[in-house]
Design an enzyme around this catalytic site. Sequence first.
Site, PDB file in Angstrom:
ATOM      1  N   ARG A  13      20.939  18.032 -12.684  1.00  0.00           N
ATOM      2  CA  ARG A  13      22.021  17.094 -12.695  1.00  0.00           C
ATOM      3  C   ARG A  13      21.686  16.072 -14.002  1.00  0.00           C
ATOM      4  O   ARG A  13      22.507  15.893 -15.035  1.00  0.00           O
ATOM      5  CB  ARG A  13      22.457  16.643 -11.636  1.00  0.00           C
ATOM      6  CG  ARG A  13      24.041  15.982 -11.440  1.00  0.00           C
ATOM      7  CD  ARG A  13      24.080  14.537 -12.273  1.00  0.00           C
ATOM      8  NE  ARG A  13      23.221  13.598 -11.632  1.00  0.00           N
ATOM      9  CZ  ARG A  13      22.846  12.177 -11.896  1.00  0.00           C
ATOM     10  NH1 ARG A  13      23.578  11.987 -13.109  1.00  0.00           N
ATOM     11  NH2 ARG A  13      22.176  11.539 -11.420  1.00  0.00           N
ATOM     12  N   ASP A  14      20.982  15.324 -13.534  1.00  0.00           N
ATOM     13  CA  ASP A  14      20.647  13.878 -14.370  1.00  0.00           C
ATOM     14  C   ASP A  14      19.929  14.618 -15.934  1.00  0.00           C
ATOM     15  O   ASP A  14      19.967  13.811 -16.722  1.00  0.00           O
ATOM     16  CB  ASP A  14      19.848  12.966 -13.787  1.00  0.00           C
ATOM     17  CG  ASP A  14      19.931  11.668 -14.385  1.00  0.00           C
ATOM     18  OD1 ASP A  14      20.661  11.606 -15.268  1.00  0.00           O
ATOM     19  OD2 ASP A  14      19.523  10.733 -13.759  1.00  0.00           O
ATOM     20  N   HIS A 205      15.326   5.554  -7.899  1.00  0.00           N
ATOM     21  CA  HIS A 205      15.737   6.593  -9.045  1.00  0.00           C
ATOM     22  C   HIS A 205      15.395   5.981 -10.147  1.00  0.00           C
ATOM     23  O   HIS A 205      15.939   4.838 -10.691  1.00  0.00           O
ATOM     24  CB  HIS A 205      17.205   6.870  -9.025  1.00  0.00           C
ATOM     25  CG  HIS A 205      17.735   7.677 -10.150  1.00  0.00           C
ATOM     26  ND1 HIS A 205      18.017   9.117  -9.846  1.00  0.00           N
ATOM     27  CD2 HIS A 205      17.818   7.590 -11.402  1.00  0.00           C
ATOM     28  CE1 HIS A 205      18.411   9.485 -10.923  1.00  0.00           C
ATOM     29  NE2 HIS A 205      18.312   8.689 -11.975  1.00  0.00           N
ATOM     30  N   HIS A 207      13.923   5.628 -14.357  1.00  0.00           N
ATOM     31  CA  HIS A 207      13.863   6.122 -15.849  1.00  0.00           C
ATOM     32  C   HIS A 207      12.651   5.411 -16.402  1.00  0.00           C
ATOM     33  O   HIS A 207      12.387   4.243 -16.233  1.00  0.00           O
ATOM     34  CB  HIS A 207      15.110   5.618 -16.577  1.00  0.00           C
ATOM     35  CG  HIS A 207      16.474   6.529 -15.928  1.00  0.00           C
ATOM     36  ND1 HIS A 207      16.735   7.393 -16.762  1.00  0.00           N
ATOM     37  CD2 HIS A 207      16.919   6.496 -14.731  1.00  0.00           C
ATOM     38  CE1 HIS A 207      17.975   8.064 -16.162  1.00  0.00           C
ATOM     39  NE2 HIS A 207      17.910   7.520 -14.796  1.00  0.00           N
ATOM     40  N   CYS A 238      21.448   8.267 -18.910  1.00  0.00           N
ATOM     41  CA  CYS A 238      22.976   8.070 -18.535  1.00  0.00           C
ATOM     42  C   CYS A 238      23.677   8.187 -19.852  1.00  0.00           C
ATOM     43  O   CYS A 238      23.330   7.752 -20.933  1.00  0.00           O
ATOM     44  CB  CYS A 238      23.192   6.813 -18.089  1.00  0.00           C
ATOM     45  SG  CYS A 238      24.756   6.137 -17.795  1.00  0.00           S
ATOM     46  N   ASN A 247      14.465  10.295 -17.078  1.00  0.00           N
ATOM     47  CA  ASN A 247      13.874   9.748 -15.829  1.00  0.00           C
ATOM     48  C   ASN A 247      12.281  10.015 -15.557  1.00  0.00           C
ATOM     49  O   ASN A 247      11.721  10.502 -16.659  1.00  0.00           O
ATOM     50  CB  ASN A 247      14.188  11.037 -14.770  1.00  0.00           C
ATOM     51  CG  ASN A 247      15.923  11.098 -14.684  1.00  0.00           C
ATOM     52  OD1 ASN A 247      16.539  11.222 -15.643  1.00  0.00           O
ATOM     53  ND2 ASN A 247      16.265  10.679 -13.345  1.00  0.00           N
TER      54      ASN A 247
END
Length: 312
Positions: A13-14, A205, A207, A238, A247
């Site tokens: 996803r990310d 979460h 980065h 993002c 990430n």
Amino acid sequence: MYEKINIAEVSPRDGFQIIKQDIPTADKIHYLNQLADCGFAEIEVSSFVHPTAVPQLKDAQDVFREIKRNKNIVYRALIPNLRGLNRAIDVGVDKVKLMLSATDSHSLHNANAKTFDAMRDFEAIFEKALENNIKVGGSIAVSFGCAYEGPVPIERHLKICEEYNRIGINDISLADTTGMGNPYLVKEVISKLKEEFPHFKFSLHLHNTRGMAFANAVAGYEVGIRDFDSSIGGIGGCPYLPLAAGNISTEDLVHGFEEMGISTGVDLDKVIRIARQNEMDYPSYVNSFIMKAGPNKDLSIAPGKQIKKGDL
């Protein structure tokens, strides 16, 4: 004896959301089936956002329908609203994670609404998810610094968590979306939130925008965090932030904690093999220390004598 940590793999996803080249649905399904054999506690499969907002994830429902599910893994999706929840229900998602930003500026870019306006439907989402046996997790993006507003006051976090608490959501992901966090700040924010909301389960979460992600992970561990998101190869970022970076890479997170004697339950060798494939498929998006240097266990053959420049 150190307590084990749990890792949620978010690259499908990310990671994929930031990749510009088209990734066929069949490739995503094959990728997710590989991940299921690595030992992850959770996998964030996709996001049920509008296809025009994140075109790469427009096939989220098809992906969920076709993957082979491992009963030991929680398969989750990111959702922005009730429409997203309905799509998640349709394909039997185990858990949904709500989109939310700590600051109004980021929220307007990410959700087209200010922070607390974006939370208006959360109660209805929570109730409908429970009716359908779906777990609900909250999130707070740009928790440790916003690219538009700078530092986020602790009072802002407390107010957001108070609203989550009122709704009944107590599984909250704190995201260093901008990579502006540092170990001191991470400890400070988490300690205060855990003090005020001791029944909450907070996760991180992170980065790696400025190379601080693993230090921040250790800082989080030291104040009780046992759940972390990461992305194989460090891919991600993002779409609604300037200079967004990936990430923390799963291989760096797993290697670092295992070297410290902290179990992750994740097979590092399998993760590295997938990361190498990512490096071939998406070379400009992969960034991790383990991919550059290898794990500590990969020793070199010692030279038989001193090698001098004149010998070369």
